[in-house]
Design a protein around this motif. Structure first.
Motif, PDB file in Angstrom:
ATOM      1  N   ALA A   1      25.522  18.145   9.093  1.00 29.41           N
ATOM      2  CA  ALA A   1      24.087  18.121   8.765  1.00 29.41           C
ATOM      3  C   ALA A   1      23.745  19.318   7.881  1.00 29.41           C
ATOM      4  CB  ALA A   1      23.251  18.148  10.043  1.00 29.41           C
TER       5      ALA A   1
ATOM      6  N   GLY B   1       8.456  20.069   7.482  1.00 29.62           N
ATOM      7  CA  GLY B   1       8.819  18.657   7.367  1.00 29.62           C
ATOM      8  C   GLY B   1       8.798  18.186   5.917  1.00 29.62           C
TER       9      GLY B   1
ATOM     10  N   ARG C   1      21.949  25.034  16.114  1.00 30.34           N
ATOM     11  CA  ARG C   1      20.813  24.356  15.486  1.00 30.34           C
ATOM     12  C   ARG C   1      21.173  22.987  14.925  1.00 30.34           C
ATOM     13  NH1 ARG C   1      17.681  28.987  11.984  1.00 30.34           N
ATOM     14  NH2 ARG C   1      16.223  29.599  13.593  1.00 30.34           N
ATOM     15  N   GLY C   2      22.428  22.615  14.956  1.00 32.89           N
ATOM     16  CA  GLY C   2      22.788  21.297  14.441  1.00 32.89           C
ATOM     17  C   GLY C   2      24.240  21.248  14.021  1.00 32.89           C
TER      18      GLY C   2
ATOM     19  N   LEU D   1      10.502  12.132  18.456  1.00 33.02           N
ATOM     20  CA  LEU D   1      11.847  12.700  18.644  1.00 33.02           C
ATOM     21  C   LEU D   1      11.865  13.875  19.608  1.00 33.02           C
ATOM     22  CD1 LEU D   1      13.005  12.581  14.920  1.00 33.02           C
ATOM     23  CD2 LEU D   1      14.118  11.398  16.802  1.00 33.02           C
TER      24      LEU D   1
ATOM     25  N   ALA E   1      22.491  19.174   4.061  1.00 28.57           N
ATOM     26  CA  ALA E   1      21.195  19.754   3.677  1.00 28.57           C
ATOM     27  C   ALA E   1      21.348  20.689   2.480  1.00 28.57           C
ATOM     28  CB  ALA E   1      20.588  20.504   4.865  1.00 28.57           C
TER      29      ALA E   1
ATOM     30  N   ALA F   1      15.047  24.275  10.257  1.00 31.91           N
ATOM     31  CA  ALA F   1      16.342  23.909  10.865  1.00 31.91           C
ATOM     32  C   ALA F   1      16.163  22.699  11.788  1.00 31.91           C
ATOM     33  CB  ALA F   1      16.916  25.098  11.626  1.00 31.91           C
TER      34      ALA F   1
ATOM     35  N   TRP G   1      13.890  20.309  11.508  1.00 29.20           N
ATOM     36  CA  TRP G   1      13.691  19.108  10.684  1.00 29.20           C
ATOM     37  C   TRP G   1      14.996  18.649  10.032  1.00 29.20           C
ATOM     38  CZ3 TRP G   1      10.341  15.433  10.821  1.00 29.20           C
ATOM     39  CH2 TRP G   1       9.029  15.670  11.217  1.00 29.20           C
ATOM     40  N   GLU G   2      15.801  19.611   9.587  1.00 30.69           N
ATOM     41  CA  GLU G   2      17.091  19.230   8.989  1.00 30.69           C
ATOM     42  C   GLU G   2      17.914  18.455  10.015  1.00 30.69           C
ATOM     43  OE1 GLU G   2      17.645  19.440   5.920  1.00 30.69           O
ATOM     44  OE2 GLU G   2      16.966  21.336   5.034  1.00 30.69           O
ATOM     45  N   ALA G   3      17.916  18.948  11.246  1.00 31.43           N
ATOM     46  CA  ALA G   3      18.714  18.286  12.283  1.00 31.43           C
ATOM     47  C   ALA G   3      18.133  16.907  12.616  1.00 31.43           C
ATOM     48  CB  ALA G   3      18.774  19.162  13.536  1.00 31.43           C
ATOM     49  N   ARG G   4      16.799  16.819  12.657  1.00 27.07           N
ATOM     50  CA  ARG G   4      16.169  15.535  12.980  1.00 27.07           C
ATOM     51  C   ARG G   4      16.478  14.460  11.937  1.00 27.07           C
ATOM     52  NH1 ARG G   4      10.815  18.499  13.554  1.00 27.07           N
ATOM     53  NH2 ARG G   4      10.804  19.032  15.748  1.00 27.07           N
TER      54      ARG G   4
ATOM     55  N   LEU H   1       5.543  11.797   9.355  1.00 25.74           N
ATOM     56  CA  LEU H   1       6.400  12.892   9.823  1.00 25.74           C
ATOM     57  C   LEU H   1       5.937  13.389  11.190  1.00 25.74           C
ATOM     58  CD1 LEU H   1       6.990  15.035   6.582  1.00 25.74           C
ATOM     59  CD2 LEU H   1       8.691  13.713   7.832  1.00 25.74           C
TER      60      LEU H   1
END
Lengths: 221, 175
Positions: free
Chosen positions: B70, A11, B65-66, B174, B74, A39, A41-44, B167
């Motif tokens: 995103a 995080g 994964r996303g 979430l 990143a 991965a 955390w990046e998506a969140r 966090l």
């Protein structure tokens, strides 16, 4: 690390609050649990990027990207400003030329292919020389690999798409590659990556590039 | 071509696909870098480094994964953060407008409008305001713990603990 510690570390990495050394170590860590947590955390947190208003990039930036892609001598980590890069390259050539002059002043061999790989602090770190049809690597400023990691040497002939592993670098930093395993040629890219014990699990590098350089004929050799 | 297919093409060395991604995404990605670095030259360096990394690592993108946006966001963010760290984060933080990044419910609508953003917005709003603000200053503007502490006039240790707890709270909310 416990699962909660992994989540905390991932995080903070994604948030950007880790210091440089810690961030580099996390990015290079091959632990699949840590990389999976990153991965997630990046998506969140990705939707937060919508808070940055879009802005047109400077004209000419694509051309600069394309030029760097065509001549991938770049370790993007090493450059802070556009103008530093030519200086870095010129510095590397000068170091290479200087060393060549020093090393081959007395005998007069055939043109010598060589390169000097620089550290992140732009200090000469490795000397790579073509020798007897093979390659020789010597540490100029020996630094041990971080705990639990190894350094792996790769060569990428110009025009090739995938680098060839030349093996792991022992703690002494001295490596001789037999002529059969590599055919040194001008423009060949030499790189050293940070890998898990035993080397990259793939035929390609899996870790970050720490050092990189191109073989060139040393002036005056 | 959807953006996941675009990244697959880029992984295969398709330069035209990379160019198409640049044409479509450069303003969004440059905006992300500019918010982090607050300097157009440095943001351009970040976008440059980011695109080289996108070209090199597109094969690592995993759609399970996303979203592709995103992932590219990143990659560029981390390129910008690397530049910020190399400069010892000597990036001006005294701009008073920096504190005005949206932390209120209605301003976070931009977050809610993004894919999967509604839930994140709601979870952010459940955080205590200082924690929310600290997390946004770090993510959007690249501030270090020490810079956030100075900005919010709070002790460094407090800020570190709050961000960590914030966090953890977000993750709980979430999941």
């Amino acid at each position: 690390m416990t699962p909660d510690e992994i989540e905390d570390l991932a995080g903070e990495y994604v948030l950007g609050t880790l210091e440089a050394g810690a961030a580099r170590a996390v990015a290079a860590d091959p632990d699949p649990a840590l990389q999976a947590a990153i991965a997630r955390w990046e998506a969140r947190l990705a939707p937060l990027s919508a808070l940055a208003p879009p802005a047109p990039p400077p004209p000419g930036l694509w051309a600069r990207i394309e030029a760097s892609l065509a001549a991938p001598v770049v370790v993007p980590l090493q450059r802070t400003r556009n103008w530093l890069w030519p200086a870095w390259a010129a510095g590397a050539s000068a170091v290479a030329a200087g060393l060549a002059a020093f090393l081959w002043l007395q005998p007069a061999p055939a043109p010598q292919l060589m390169t000097v790989l620089l550290s992140r602090q732009d200090q000469p770190a490795w000397l790579v020389q073509a020798e007897g049809g093979g390659l020789r690597l010597a540490a100029l400023n020996p630094q041990p690999a971080p705990e639990g990691r190894v350094l792996q040497l790769w060569a990428l002939p110009q025009g090739a798409t995938a680098p060839t592993s030349l093996g792991l670098i022992p703690p002494s930093g001295a490596v001789s590659i037999a002529p059969g395993r590599v055919a040194p040629s001008p423009g060949m890219l030499i790189e050293i990556t940070l890998e898990p014990p035993g080397g990259s699990p793939n035929p390609r590098p899996s870790g970050p590039i720490l050092f990189i350089g191109r073989l060139a004929a040393a002036a005056g050799s | 071509m959807d953006s996941a297919a675009q990244l697959a093409a880029i992984a295969g060395g398709d330069r035209a696909a990379l160019r198409a991604l640049y044409d479509a995404e450069a303003p969004r990605l440059f905006g992300i870098a500019l918010a982090l670095l607050r300097d157009r030259d440095r943001a351009a360096d970040a976008l440059h480094d980011g695109f080289l990394n996108i070209a090199r690592r597109a094969g690592q993108f995993d759609a399970s994964r996303g979203a592709a946006s995103a992932w590219t966001g990143a990659v560029v963010r981390h390129a910008a953060l690397d530049i910020a760290r190399r400069q010892g984060r000597e990036i001006p933080t005294d701009d008073p407008a920096l504190g005005d990044i949206p932390v209120e419910a209605e301003a976070l609508t931009q977050v809610a409008a993004a894919d999967d953003g509604r839930r994140l917005r709601d979870c952010l709003l459940a955080l205590e305001e200082s924690r929310r603000r600290g997390i946004l200053l770090a993510f959007v503007h690249g501030l270090s713990h020490a810079q956030i502490a100075a900005k919010l006039e709070l002790p460094l240790g407090t800020v570190k603990a709050w961000i960590r707890r914030g966090l953890a709270q977000l993750r709980g909310c979430l999941t």
